[in-house]
Design a protein around this motif. Structure first.
Motif, mmCIF file in Angstrom:
data_model
loop_
_atom_site.group_PDB
_atom_site.id
_atom_site.type_symbol
_atom_site.label_atom_id
_atom_site.label_comp_id
_atom_site.label_asym_id
_atom_site.label_seq_id
_atom_site.Cartn_x
_atom_site.Cartn_y
_atom_site.Cartn_z
ATOM 1 N N LEU A 213 0.821 -1.163 -0.080
ATOM 2 C CA LEU A 213 -0.014 0.056 0.017
ATOM 3 C C LEU A 213 0.864 1.279 0.050
ATOM 4 O O LEU A 213 0.486 2.332 -0.480
ATOM 5 N N LYS A 214 1.989 1.353 0.676
ATOM 6 C CA LYS A 214 2.747 2.370 0.848
ATOM 7 C C LYS A 214 3.524 2.845 -0.675
ATOM 8 O O LYS A 214 3.923 3.679 -1.078
ATOM 9 N N THR A 215 3.323 1.951 -1.638
ATOM 10 C CA THR A 215 3.897 2.049 -2.856
ATOM 11 C C THR A 215 2.820 2.509 -3.806
ATOM 12 O O THR A 215 3.396 2.754 -5.070
ATOM 13 N N VAL A 216 1.581 2.562 -3.666
ATOM 14 C CA VAL A 216 0.598 2.984 -4.410
ATOM 15 C C VAL A 216 0.573 4.402 -4.479
ATOM 16 O O VAL A 216 0.246 5.395 -3.393
ATOM 17 N N ASP A 217 0.816 5.116 -5.804
ATOM 18 C CA ASP A 217 0.708 6.645 -6.071
ATOM 19 C C ASP A 217 -0.467 6.854 -6.452
ATOM 20 O O ASP A 217 -1.230 6.784 -7.189
#
Length: 97
Positions: free
Chosen positions: A65-69
């Motif tokens: 989720l942290k990588t979703v822009d």
């Protein structure tokens, strides 16, 4: 609750479910949005939605989720994403109980 969120009466929703009346595209979109599915899913029974546990597990991986822009999404799209996350979070909590 679904009828209210779709902006229609309970009786009209019942008529739709029993094939007595048809709905507008807007009503279909509102129902799909509330249920967190696509209109394709409501019409055809299939869509590109999360449908298995391994996909859900990946979805809930905090590192993923942290990588979703989402910076390029509109405020409305962000609101939909938030609603979906809330729905899945509640579903996951209910499944864990």
């Amino acid at each position: 609750e679904l009828a209210e969120l779709a902006g229609i009466s309970v009786q009209f929703l019942s008529d739709i479910e029993n094939n007595k009346k048809s709905m507008t595209i807007t009503t279909l979109e509102n129902i799909a949005k509330y249920l967190c599915v696509t209109t394709d899913y409501l019409i055809y029974g299939s869509s590109n939605y999360v449908s298995n546990q391994s996909a859900l597990d990946t979805f809930w991986d905090i590192e993923y989720l942290k990588t979703v822009d989402i910076s390029n999404l509109t405020p409305e799209e962000k609101k939909i994403i938030f609603s979906m996350l809330s729905y899945f979070d509640n579903s996951k909590k209910n499944n864990e109980e």
